[in-house]
Design a protein around this motif. Structure first.
Motif, short mmCIF file in Angstrom:
data_model
loop_
_atom_site.label_atom_id
_atom_site.label_comp_id
_atom_site.label_asym_id
_atom_site.label_seq_id
_atom_site.Cartn_x
_atom_site.Cartn_y
_atom_site.Cartn_z
N ASP A 15 9.08 45.95 24.41
CA ASP A 15 9.90 46.90 23.68
C ASP A 15 10.52 46.28 22.43
O ASP A 15 10.71 45.06 22.34
CB ASP A 15 11.02 47.44 24.57
CG ASP A 15 10.48 48.26 25.73
OD1 ASP A 15 9.39 48.85 25.60
OD2 ASP A 15 11.14 48.30 26.78
N VAL A 16 10.85 47.14 21.48
CA VAL A 16 11.55 46.75 20.25
C VAL A 16 12.80 47.61 20.16
O VAL A 16 12.75 48.82 20.38
CB VAL A 16 10.65 46.98 19.00
CG1 VAL A 16 11.42 46.74 17.73
CG2 VAL A 16 9.41 46.08 19.08
N LEU A 17 13.92 46.98 19.84
CA LEU A 17 15.18 47.70 19.72
C LEU A 17 15.52 47.83 18.23
O LEU A 17 15.94 46.87 17.59
CB LEU A 17 16.27 46.94 20.48
CG LEU A 17 17.54 47.69 20.82
CD1 LEU A 17 17.25 48.91 21.68
CD2 LEU A 17 18.52 46.77 21.53
N LYS A 22 23.37 47.21 22.52
CA LYS A 22 23.23 48.00 21.30
C LYS A 22 22.94 47.08 20.13
O LYS A 22 23.64 46.09 19.92
CB LYS A 22 24.49 48.81 21.04
CG LYS A 22 24.35 49.73 19.84
CD LYS A 22 25.43 50.76 19.77
CE LYS A 22 25.11 51.71 18.64
NZ LYS A 22 25.99 52.84 18.62
N ASN A 23 21.89 47.40 19.39
CA ASN A 23 21.52 46.62 18.20
C ASN A 23 22.37 47.08 17.02
O ASN A 23 22.12 48.12 16.43
CB ASN A 23 20.04 46.80 17.90
CG ASN A 23 19.58 45.96 16.73
OD1 ASN A 23 20.38 45.28 16.08
ND2 ASN A 23 18.30 46.00 16.44
N LYS A 24 23.40 46.29 16.69
CA LYS A 24 24.30 46.61 15.58
C LYS A 24 23.94 45.81 14.32
O LYS A 24 24.80 45.51 13.51
CB LYS A 24 25.74 46.32 15.98
CG LYS A 24 26.30 47.25 17.02
CD LYS A 24 26.60 48.62 16.48
CE LYS A 24 27.87 48.56 15.67
NZ LYS A 24 28.33 49.84 15.21
N THR A 25 22.66 45.47 14.19
CA THR A 25 22.20 44.74 13.00
C THR A 25 21.36 45.69 12.14
O THR A 25 21.14 46.84 12.50
CB THR A 25 21.33 43.52 13.40
OG1 THR A 25 20.09 43.98 13.92
CG2 THR A 25 22.05 42.65 14.43
N SER A 26 20.87 45.17 11.03
CA SER A 26 20.05 45.98 10.13
C SER A 26 18.55 45.72 10.32
O SER A 26 17.74 46.21 9.55
CB SER A 26 20.44 45.68 8.67
OG SER A 26 20.27 44.30 8.40
N ALA A 27 18.19 44.97 11.35
CA ALA A 27 16.78 44.64 11.60
C ALA A 27 16.41 44.93 13.05
O ALA A 27 17.27 44.94 13.93
CB ALA A 27 16.53 43.16 11.29
N GLY A 78 18.94 36.64 20.34
CA GLY A 78 18.16 37.76 19.84
C GLY A 78 17.21 37.26 18.76
O GLY A 78 17.58 36.45 17.92
N VAL A 79 15.97 37.73 18.81
CA VAL A 79 14.97 37.38 17.80
C VAL A 79 14.58 38.66 17.09
O VAL A 79 14.26 39.68 17.73
CB VAL A 79 13.74 36.70 18.44
CG1 VAL A 79 12.72 36.34 17.36
CG2 VAL A 79 14.15 35.46 19.23
N PHE A 80 14.59 38.60 15.75
CA PHE A 80 14.29 39.77 14.93
C PHE A 80 12.84 39.78 14.50
O PHE A 80 12.12 38.79 14.62
CB PHE A 80 15.24 39.80 13.72
CG PHE A 80 16.68 39.90 14.14
CD1 PHE A 80 17.23 41.12 14.49
CD2 PHE A 80 17.48 38.77 14.21
CE1 PHE A 80 18.55 41.21 14.88
CE2 PHE A 80 18.80 38.85 14.60
CZ PHE A 80 19.33 40.08 14.94
N GLU A 81 12.41 40.91 13.94
CA GLU A 81 11.01 41.09 13.57
C GLU A 81 10.53 40.08 12.54
O GLU A 81 9.34 39.76 12.50
CB GLU A 81 10.76 42.52 13.08
CG GLU A 81 11.61 42.92 11.88
CD GLU A 81 11.53 44.41 11.59
OE1 GLU A 81 10.61 45.08 12.09
OE2 GLU A 81 12.41 44.89 10.87
#
Length: 111
Positions: free
Chosen positions: A61-63, A33-38, A86-89
């Motif tokens: 895919d993008v979460l 589960k992505n619990k970040t803001s990005a 994890g790598v963000f956008e």
């Protein structure tokens, strides 16, 4: 002749026990589960202490924030601890070390 067949049967029984023990280890299953803001664009899980990250589990895919996805790690390791990345956008990466994934059904990735 009887002794030879007994040896063959014992060898087959031993192989069957070994194969069932390997299958008992099974795949590691959890929900990420992505619990970040990005948006999370890449996610990696590798055994602790390795130099290279395994392949990107998310692939294309993008979460998005708040979303979750089922993850299967089929490496059949006995140790449930993994280094996670994890790598963000925006390209920022967050690493979490020695996470025990056997003790959770849902792993919440945070910054």
């Amino acid at each position: 002749m009887k002794k030879r067949w007994m040896g063959v049967l014992l060898a087959l029984a031993s192989a069957a026990v070994s194969m069932s023990a390997q299958a008992a280890k099974g795949d590691l299953l959890f929900k990420l589960k992505n619990k970040t803001s990005a948006a999370l664009t890449e996610f990696y899980a590798s055994p602790p202490g390795t130099e290279d990250w395994e392949e990107d589990i998310l692939g294309q895919d993008v979460l998005e924030p708040g979303e979750s996805v089922k993850i299967t790690i089929g490496d059949r390791r006995e140790d449930c601890r993994y280094d996670l990345k994890g790598v963000f956008e925006d390209g920022e990466a967050v690493e979490q070390r020695k996470v025990d994934l056997c003790d959770t059904e849902v792993y919440e990735f945070t910054e």
